[in-house]
Structures are given as structure tokens and as C-alpha cells.
Write a protein that holds these residues in place. Structure first.
Motif, PDB file in Angstrom:
ATOM      1  N   LYS A  58     -36.666 -36.065 -60.348  1.00 41.07           N
ATOM      2  CA  LYS A  58     -35.336 -35.439 -60.452  1.00 41.07           C
ATOM      3  C   LYS A  58     -34.306 -36.107 -59.545  1.00 41.07           C
ATOM      4  O   LYS A  58     -33.099 -35.908 -59.720  1.00 41.07           O
ATOM      5  CB  LYS A  58     -35.426 -33.950 -60.128  1.00 41.07           C
ATOM      6  N   ASN A  59     -34.789 -36.901 -58.576  1.00 41.23           N
ATOM      7  CA  ASN A  59     -33.873 -37.557 -57.645  1.00 41.23           C
ATOM      8  C   ASN A  59     -33.519 -38.987 -58.049  1.00 41.23           C
ATOM      9  O   ASN A  59     -32.782 -39.664 -57.328  1.00 41.23           O
ATOM     10  CB  ASN A  59     -34.500 -37.582 -56.245  1.00 41.23           C
ATOM     11  N   LEU A  60     -34.041 -39.453 -59.158  1.00 45.58           N
ATOM     12  CA  LEU A  60     -33.860 -40.849 -59.542  1.00 45.58           C
ATOM     13  C   LEU A  60     -32.425 -41.156 -59.956  1.00 45.58           C
ATOM     14  O   LEU A  60     -31.722 -40.321 -60.536  1.00 45.58           O
ATOM     15  CB  LEU A  60     -34.786 -41.200 -60.704  1.00 45.58           C
ATOM     16  N   ARG A  61     -32.014 -42.385 -59.685  1.00 40.99           N
ATOM     17  CA  ARG A  61     -30.730 -42.866 -60.191  1.00 40.99           C
ATOM     18  C   ARG A  61     -30.783 -42.925 -61.716  1.00 40.99           C
ATOM     19  O   ARG A  61     -31.829 -43.184 -62.308  1.00 40.99           O
ATOM     20  CB  ARG A  61     -30.418 -44.255 -59.636  1.00 40.99           C
ATOM     21  N   ASP A  62     -29.644 -42.736 -62.341  1.00 39.92           N
ATOM     22  CA  ASP A  62     -29.576 -42.779 -63.799  1.00 39.92           C
ATOM     23  C   ASP A  62     -30.035 -44.120 -64.349  1.00 39.92           C
ATOM     24  O   ASP A  62     -30.656 -44.189 -65.414  1.00 39.92           O
ATOM     25  CB  ASP A  62     -28.142 -42.501 -64.268  1.00 39.92           C
ATOM     26  N   VAL A  63     -29.738 -45.201 -63.612  1.00 40.92           N
ATOM     27  CA  VAL A  63     -30.108 -46.531 -64.093  1.00 40.92           C
ATOM     28  C   VAL A  63     -31.620 -46.662 -64.244  1.00 40.92           C
ATOM     29  O   VAL A  63     -32.117 -47.319 -65.166  1.00 40.92           O
ATOM     30  CB  VAL A  63     -29.555 -47.619 -63.150  1.00 40.92           C
ATOM     31  N   VAL A  64     -32.379 -46.014 -63.358  1.00 42.06           N
ATOM     32  CA  VAL A  64     -33.836 -46.066 -63.445  1.00 42.06           C
ATOM     33  C   VAL A  64     -34.322 -45.325 -64.689  1.00 42.06           C
ATOM     34  O   VAL A  64     -35.178 -45.812 -65.430  1.00 42.06           O
ATOM     35  CB  VAL A  64     -34.477 -45.459 -62.180  1.00 42.06           C
ATOM     36  N   LYS A  65     -33.748 -44.180 -64.919  1.00 36.62           N
ATOM     37  CA  LYS A  65     -34.158 -43.386 -66.090  1.00 36.62           C
ATOM     38  C   LYS A  65     -33.824 -44.119 -67.384  1.00 36.62           C
ATOM     39  O   LYS A  65     -34.628 -44.159 -68.314  1.00 36.62           O
ATOM     40  CB  LYS A  65     -33.469 -42.020 -66.061  1.00 36.62           C
ATOM     41  N   THR A  66     -32.642 -44.705 -67.431  1.00 37.09           N
ATOM     42  CA  THR A  66     -32.222 -45.415 -68.642  1.00 37.09           C
ATOM     43  C   THR A  66     -33.130 -46.604 -68.930  1.00 37.09           C
ATOM     44  O   THR A  66     -33.532 -46.834 -70.073  1.00 37.09           O
ATOM     45  CB  THR A  66     -30.769 -45.891 -68.501  1.00 37.09           C
ATOM     46  N   ALA A  67     -33.472 -47.361 -67.886  1.00 39.02           N
ATOM     47  CA  ALA A  67     -34.232 -48.596 -68.078  1.00 39.02           C
ATOM     48  C   ALA A  67     -35.670 -48.346 -68.501  1.00 39.02           C
ATOM     49  O   ALA A  67     -36.249 -49.145 -69.233  1.00 39.02           O
ATOM     50  CB  ALA A  67     -34.218 -49.415 -66.790  1.00 39.02           C
ATOM     51  N   ASN A  68     -36.269 -47.246 -68.050  1.00 42.68           N
ATOM     52  CA  ASN A  68     -37.707 -47.054 -68.242  1.00 42.68           C
ATOM     53  C   ASN A  68     -38.057 -45.846 -69.094  1.00 42.68           C
ATOM     54  O   ASN A  68     -39.153 -45.290 -68.972  1.00 42.68           O
ATOM     55  CB  ASN A  68     -38.395 -46.949 -66.877  1.00 42.68           C
ATOM     56  N   THR A  69     -37.148 -45.456 -69.955  1.00 45.24           N
ATOM     57  CA  THR A  69     -37.414 -44.368 -70.898  1.00 45.24           C
ATOM     58  C   THR A  69     -37.710 -44.944 -72.275  1.00 45.24           C
ATOM     59  O   THR A  69     -36.934 -45.725 -72.815  1.00 45.24           O
ATOM     60  CB  THR A  69     -36.220 -43.399 -70.968  1.00 45.24           C
ATOM     61  N   VAL A  70     -38.868 -44.567 -72.823  1.00 45.98           N
ATOM     62  CA  VAL A  70     -39.286 -45.021 -74.152  1.00 45.98           C
ATOM     63  C   VAL A  70     -39.572 -43.794 -75.007  1.00 45.98           C
ATOM     64  O   VAL A  70     -40.360 -42.930 -74.613  1.00 45.98           O
ATOM     65  CB  VAL A  70     -40.546 -45.907 -74.074  1.00 45.98           C
TER      66      VAL A  70
END
Length: 439
Positions: A141-153
Motif C-alpha cells: 500500500k506504500n508503493l509509488r505508483d510507478v512501481v505498481k504500473t510497471a509490474n502489474t500484469v
């Protein structure tokens, strides 16, 4: 030819991950892949198996990047009274197999619990539904949005790194000041800076290598895709074939071609240079005003951490201004891991704000957590400011059905070696058609 391509991809990802943990994926060490590198003095302790490209740091050996990771692992080991066993990739053990090849095989055969994966491997294994959705972690829940965007499949967060690696333009501010040039924001402004340098006797304004010129392309191709509020829909259109990657990429390739044609980039030399090794001498000597590199190079004494001039690191030129380009790896857990609950607990600890603060302070990097900030050197502040504003483009995105970083680099290499822009765009169309046929 197949072996040659594997070798190049292996080298390519080694260059990419250098900015993350100084990994040497192409060939490192003589440790057998299944050797327990931690003395098992207490056989009753639970074991978590981690597969990655490097072994655990040995006592009295200085390796800042690896030590930072080891420190976070030790936090988990002490908290849960268990041992994280490092299983290590080495080229000599796997012969012609790349790190990615080995990871694919080991995950599909459920051989380990926790893996460090490259973006293309994250994409493949995520699509095969073999990786755990890490949104179950408290730390997610603390992750930057860029991390979520890059590693979501397929809607699942399947991998998380400990740091965000940003690429930018490294500039000799003194040379820009000498010719009364403002730091460029747009492609047109950057082109004008190159013209002025060239006309004032700077033979080649841009020091380049064969790995990182694709960042110019990414910044122009995807500035609006990632910063226009419709990222998910635009990527979905690409994955369905309703939009073409080549249409996004063409302006960046045409721009690179113009830089080459005007002599601002020496294509022949760039095509032979390894990252930093080739272009750094002229940059450090004040003969070349511009190079490109990753965030960590500004902190490293063996790269650009010690300059005799005022160093500035900015994003690549785009229609939306200076644009950081971000590439991402990540730690992933196999859905059917033998020690699933313990592995989840370990990774959650490694990715906690406490652990990421320690990691970021040790390595002086951008944390994957939006709650963790580390003071950066003055040279990096322009790049850091953009990232803190959540302005970036991704050079790797597991949610795209065409792998970005490696493929774009190889196609840029064709441009450096004489291919036309149309031929390069045909290569992207072929990759997209192949991806659509697989889906």
C-alpha cells in the motif's frame, strides 16, 4: 545466431540491472546454483529459497549494493527466526542459458520460493499466472505508483523492487553556461543546444553508447501515455492491436536519426561502446557536454560521482518537458511456493518502510516506497523533482504485451548500423503482430 542473440540479451539486462543492485547477470562467481551459501548451523531453522544473480556477501567484502540487500534480509531472518538461502545463477553452470531462461525454467518447475526477475520475465510469468499477487502484502500500500504500473500484469501486482531506477541526461553545466544555453526541456531545445555546441567546435555534443539511446525514444514515445491520465486505456489499446507501437515510436526514431545525420551523435562509435566505458572519458575531460546514464552513476566514483565541473542530471527532452525514464525489476513469489506463508512474511519485511529506508540510505537511491525519501546530491535534484511530481515514462512495463527495454535497444542498434526509420518501425510491427498471435 540464436546463441548470439541470447548473449546480447543477457548483456543488455546486465546493463539495465547495474543501476539497481550492481548485478552481473552475464557471468558471475563460481558458486553452484543450488549450494546453500549460509552455514546451516541450526538445521531446525526454517529455510526460504531465494534465486538471484548474486550470492550473499561474504564477511569483510565491500559491496554496498549487495550489503544493503543483505541488511534487509537479515532483518527478516532475525524477526522470524529463519534462514534465507541464496541460490545463485552463474553462466558456467547454465552454459548458453541466460538468467531469464533459467528463471523461467525454475519458476515453472517451482524450484524456489522467492525470485529477482527482469521485466520481460515478470511479464511472461505473470501472464502464465504463476506469480502471487503481491497486493496482499502490507507494504504494497506504500508503493509509488510507478512501481505498481510497471509490474502489474492482468490486474495483479506480481513483482516489487526495493528501488526505482531512473535514467537521465548527464550535463556539464559549465559548458552550457559558457555558451549561454539553458538546460533543455523539449526536443527542439535540445537540438538547438547541440547546434550551438557543434558550431563552437564541439565535434560530437552527445556521448553515446549502444545501450541507452532508447531513452530518447521512450521519453518522446510515451510522455503523454504515462502522464495524460489515460495510461490504462492506451496500453489496453496497444495490447489489443487497436493502436500500433510503431506509431508511438516513430517520432523518437526520427529524432535520433536527425541527431545522427547532423553529427551530434557518432553512430559508428556509439554502436561499439559499452555503457559508460566508452563515452565517459571525453565527458569527464570536458570535451563532450552530454551523456546519459542511470541515477546511481551520479553517486559512483567509478562513473560520474567525481567531476571537475558542475554536473546536472535532468530528464530526457519531451513535449511535456524533462522526462525521467524508469526501468524496473522486481522480487516475485511463486504462487505454489513450498514455504509460501513464510516467504510472504519475509518479502513483506524486506519491503517495509523501515527496511527500504535502510536500503535507500545505504545505496542513495529512489525508494520503491512513497513514504521513504533520501536526500540526493545537488546534481540529481532536477531528476528527483520530476519523479517526486510523479512525472516519468517507463522503459519497462510488464503490462505491455511487447517487451520494451530490450527490444527497443536492439532496434535502436539497427538504426545506428544503418537501418532506415521505416525498417525499424517494421520491426516493431512484427513484434506486435507476434504478440497478438500469442494472445
Amino acid at each position: 545466431m540464436k546463441k548470439k542473440i541470447k548473449g546480447r540479451r543477457n548483456k543488455l539486462w546486465a546493463v539495465c540491472i547495474t543501476g539497481i543492485m550492481l548485478f552481473t547477470i552475464s557471468a558471475c562467481g563460481r558458486i553452484k546454483a543450488d549450494e546453500n551459501l549460509i552455514p546451516n548451523d541450526d538445521k531446525e531453522r526454517k529455510i526460504i529459497n531465494l534465486f538471484g544473480p548474486m550470492e550473499k556477501s561474504k564477511p569483510n567484502v565491500s559491496n554496498i549494493a549487495r550489503t544493503a540487500f543483505d541488511l534487509t534480509v537479515e532483518m527478516a531472518e532475525e524477526k522470524f527466526d529463519l534462514t534465507v538461502r541464496y541460490r545463485t545463477y552463474t553462466a558456467e553452470n547454465y552454459q548458453e542459458k541466460t538468467y531469464d531462461d533459467v528463471c523461467l525454467d525454475r519458476v515453472r518447475n517451482n524450484m524456489d520460493d522467492l525470485y529477482l526477475l527482469n521485466p520481460d520475465t515478470i511479464q511472461i510469468l505473470g501472464s502464465e499466472d504463476l506469480l502471487l499477487d503481491l497486493s496482499v502484502l502490507d507494504s504494497a500500500k506504500n508503493l509509488r505508483d510507478v512501481v505498481k504500473t510497471a509490474n502489474t500484469v492482468n490486474g495483479k501486482l506480481v513483482a516489487i523492487p526495493q528501488e526505482v531506477v531512473a535514467y537521465g541526461l548527464f550535463l556539464n553545466q559549465d559548458m552550457f553556461d559558457e555558451y549561454n544555453l539553458a538546460l533543455p526541456n523539449t526536443p527542439e531545445e535540445f537540438m538547438e543546444c547541440c547546434r550551438v555546441f557543434k558550431e563552437n567546435g564541439i565535434e560530437t555534443p552527445i556521448g553515446a553508447n549502444r545501450w541507452w539511446l532508447e531513452n530518447f525514444v521512450f521519453a518522446q514515445a510515451y510522455a503523454e501515455l504515462y502522464n495524460g491520465g489515460s495510461t490504462k486505456a492506451l496500453i489496453e489499446a496497444l495490447n489489443k492491436g487497436e493502436a500500433r507501437y510503431s506509431d508511438y515510436m516513430r517520432p523518437g526514431f526520427e529524432y535520433l536519426k536527425e541527431l545522427i545525420d547532423k553529427g551530434y551523435i557518432d553512430a559508428e562509435t556509439a554502436s561499439t561502446y559499452e555503457a559508460i566505458e566508452g563515452e565517459s572519458a571525453d565527458f569527464l575531460a570536458g570535451k563532450t557536454p552530454v551523456v546519459m546514464a542511470y541515477w546511481g552513476a551520479a553517486n559512483s566514483d567509478i562513473a560520474y560521482g567525481k567531476t571537475d565541473f558542475n554536473l546536472k542530471v535532468i530528464g530526457f527532452p519531451s513535449k511535456l518537458g524533462q522526462m525521467p525514464v524508469v526501468s524496473m525489476t522486481g522480487y516475485a513469489i511463486v504462487k505454489d511456493a513450498e514455504h509460501l506463508e513464510d516467504t510472504i512474511a519475509v518479502l513483506d519485511t524486506i519491503l517495509s518502510d523501515e527496511a527500504l529506508q535502510l536500503y535507500a540510505e545505504t545505496n542513495k537511491v529512489i525508494s520503491a516506497s512513497s513514504n521513504v525519501e533520501v536526500d540526493c546530491i545537488d546534481a540529481l535534484k532536477p531528476l528527483n523533482d520530476r519523479i517526486n511530481e510523479n512525472i516519468y515514462v517507463l522503459g519497462s512495463n510488464a503490462g505491455m504485451n511487447v517487451e520494451q527495454w530490450g527490444n527497443t535497444c536492439q532496434i535502436v542498434s539497427r538504426l545506428l548500423n544503418g537501418a532506415t526509420v521505416d525498417e525499424c518501425m517494421a520491426a516493431f510491427d512484427k513484434l506486435q503482430d507476434e504478440a497478438l498471435n500469442r494472445s
